[in-house]
Design an enzyme around this catalytic site. Sequence first.
Site, mmCIF file in Angstrom:
data_model
loop_
_atom_site.group_PDB
_atom_site.id
_atom_site.type_symbol
_atom_site.label_atom_id
_atom_site.label_comp_id
_atom_site.label_asym_id
_atom_site.label_seq_id
_atom_site.Cartn_x
_atom_site.Cartn_y
_atom_site.Cartn_z
ATOM 1 N N LYS A 1 -3.428 -13.033 -16.328
ATOM 2 C CA LYS A 1 -4.528 -12.444 -17.108
ATOM 3 C C LYS A 1 -4.107 -12.522 -18.561
ATOM 4 O O LYS A 1 -3.957 -11.518 -19.264
ATOM 5 C CB LYS A 1 -4.777 -10.998 -16.634
ATOM 6 C CG LYS A 1 -6.007 -10.325 -17.235
ATOM 7 C CD LYS A 1 -7.318 -10.885 -16.727
ATOM 8 C CE LYS A 1 -8.489 -10.226 -17.446
ATOM 9 N NZ LYS A 1 -9.801 -10.814 -17.065
ATOM 10 N N ASP B 1 -9.287 -13.088 -12.463
ATOM 11 C CA ASP B 1 -10.666 -12.800 -12.023
ATOM 12 C C ASP B 1 -11.340 -14.085 -11.552
ATOM 13 O O ASP B 1 -12.020 -14.135 -10.520
ATOM 14 C CB ASP B 1 -11.470 -12.091 -13.126
ATOM 15 C CG ASP B 1 -11.336 -12.737 -14.502
ATOM 16 O OD1 ASP B 1 -10.515 -13.658 -14.671
ATOM 17 O OD2 ASP B 1 -12.064 -12.312 -15.426
ATOM 18 N N ASP C 1 -0.698 -9.154 -4.472
ATOM 19 C CA ASP C 1 -1.055 -8.177 -3.434
ATOM 20 C C ASP C 1 -2.566 -8.219 -3.194
ATOM 21 O O ASP C 1 -3.031 -8.321 -2.052
ATOM 22 C CB ASP C 1 -0.628 -6.778 -3.887
ATOM 23 C CG ASP C 1 -1.035 -5.714 -2.881
ATOM 24 O OD1 ASP C 1 -0.800 -5.918 -1.676
ATOM 25 O OD2 ASP C 1 -1.597 -4.683 -3.295
ATOM 26 N N TYR D 1 4.675 -2.672 -10.225
ATOM 27 C CA TYR D 1 5.189 -1.930 -9.062
ATOM 28 C C TYR D 1 6.511 -1.233 -9.385
ATOM 29 O O TYR D 1 6.853 -0.225 -8.793
ATOM 30 C CB TYR D 1 5.446 -2.877 -7.875
ATOM 31 C CG TYR D 1 4.263 -3.140 -6.992
ATOM 32 C CD1 TYR D 1 3.053 -3.585 -7.520
ATOM 33 C CD2 TYR D 1 4.355 -2.960 -5.607
ATOM 34 C CE1 TYR D 1 1.975 -3.846 -6.692
ATOM 35 C CE2 TYR D 1 3.276 -3.223 -4.782
ATOM 36 C CZ TYR D 1 2.091 -3.664 -5.325
ATOM 37 O OH TYR D 1 1.035 -3.927 -4.503
ATOM 38 N N ASP E 1 -4.872 -10.173 0.212
ATOM 39 C CA ASP E 1 -5.811 -9.491 1.127
ATOM 40 C C ASP E 1 -7.149 -10.245 1.111
ATOM 41 O O ASP E 1 -7.770 -10.454 2.147
ATOM 42 C CB ASP E 1 -6.058 -8.034 0.702
ATOM 43 C CG ASP E 1 -5.177 -7.038 1.450
ATOM 44 O OD1 ASP E 1 -4.024 -7.406 1.767
ATOM 45 O OD2 ASP E 1 -5.624 -5.898 1.706
HETATM 46 C C1 IPM Z 1 1.721 -5.501 1.016
HETATM 47 C C2 IPM Z 1 1.376 -4.038 1.028
HETATM 48 C C3 IPM Z 1 2.393 -3.268 0.188
HETATM 49 C C4 IPM Z 1 2.345 -3.827 -1.233
HETATM 50 C C5 IPM Z 1 2.208 -1.738 0.187
HETATM 51 C C6 IPM Z 1 2.251 -1.164 1.581
HETATM 52 C C7 IPM Z 1 3.177 -1.029 -0.710
HETATM 53 O O1 IPM Z 1 0.084 -3.837 0.571
HETATM 54 O O2 IPM Z 1 2.839 -5.846 1.432
HETATM 55 O O3 IPM Z 1 0.880 -6.304 0.613
HETATM 56 O O4 IPM Z 1 1.494 -3.423 -2.030
HETATM 57 O O5 IPM Z 1 3.177 -4.664 -1.549
HETATM 58 MG MG MG Z 2 -1.007 -5.631 0.277
#
Ligand code: IPM
Ligand code: MG
Length: 352
Positions: A186, A219, A243, A141, A247
């Site tokens: 990884k 993975d 990240d 990042y 999700d």
């Molecule tokens: C999160 C979001 C952010 C990230 C984005 C919006 C830049 O997806 O906080 O998980 O990737 O960190």
């Molecule tokens: Mg995110």
Amino acid sequence: MKATIAVLPGDGIGPEVIAEGLRCLRVLAERHGHQLTLTELPFGGAAIDLTGNPLPDETLHACRAADAVLLGAIGGPKWSAPTAKVRPEQGLLALRSALGVYANLRPVKVHPALLGASTLKPEVLEGVDLMFVRELTGGIYFGEKRRDALSATDVCTYTVQEIERIVRSAARLAQKRRSKLVSIDKSNVLETSRLWREVTTRVMRAQFPDVSLEHMLVDSAAMHLIRRPRDFDVLVTENMFGDILTDEASMLAGSLGLLPSASLGEGTRGLYEPIHGSAPDIAGKGIANPCGTILSAALLLRHSLGLEGEAAALERAVSAVLEQGARTPDIAAQGTRALSTREFGEAVLAKL
Ligand code: IPM
Ligand code: MG
């Protein structure tokens, strides 16, 4: 107590969910006699429109001066053309970095009343209670980015010191939980991951012999997370893996809209945000799930203001409301009436 909180509603559904988080904080402050100064500031796409900068100086100064920052969400189609020079996301990364909040805690707990809300089988989800610790201010990042006509490059770098501190944060949390740490990398491919694994092993052996350590390739971790999520306690990983995996992990809880996060550095000041994005598809409709933000406000009370009682009360209120069957559309069963963002917030306030 007296505290100052910088509030950054941001874009899309950000302002809608922040409004509910703020109402909860105001009610709790009044009830318990705390003086909370809540200052709203422009951030993200909204700040680009206003000033050309996703993180205006005024906003950054206010965040630095505050005891904590509560953030909604940023981004949207208006600011995401591939050729855009300034992006809302740059503001978010700059803020995380400026505040030094390298440890992003993302707890994932499955509420018993929501066992049926997930696309996964209830018997796999029952009792899931895990904690992601995502490294937040390093890795790909933040590495150098290059672009020419025929190629593009993103550099991923980690230093020993960055790995040591995030592993220590995760291990300390594990000590307060079930003393099980899984480190995700990884290392069969990436040099940064080989360093990650080496440093993690050394830190854990030397300083946390009481915490069990398992290394897992990313993975494989993605697979085990949905195959046997109950086995996990604390998971520590680098920025981008964290990240992506969080999700995925939100689907254990039932919706991306449910999960809060706390980003912490060395002091008590923290940045608190739901893990979801600005959801442009439902923005302005008043149907976003405010749980992630309300629970982030609870984490703020706990970690930055030291108000454990108030934090727990807020978490209990959200839990009780879910127990009663209150559902925003993202977690409502087909054909049932769902609550609006505001109505869900009202229900939490009523419980408080
Ligand atoms: C999160 C979001 C952010 C990230 C984005 C919006 C830049 O997806 O906080 O998980 O990737 O960190
Ligand atoms: Mg995110």
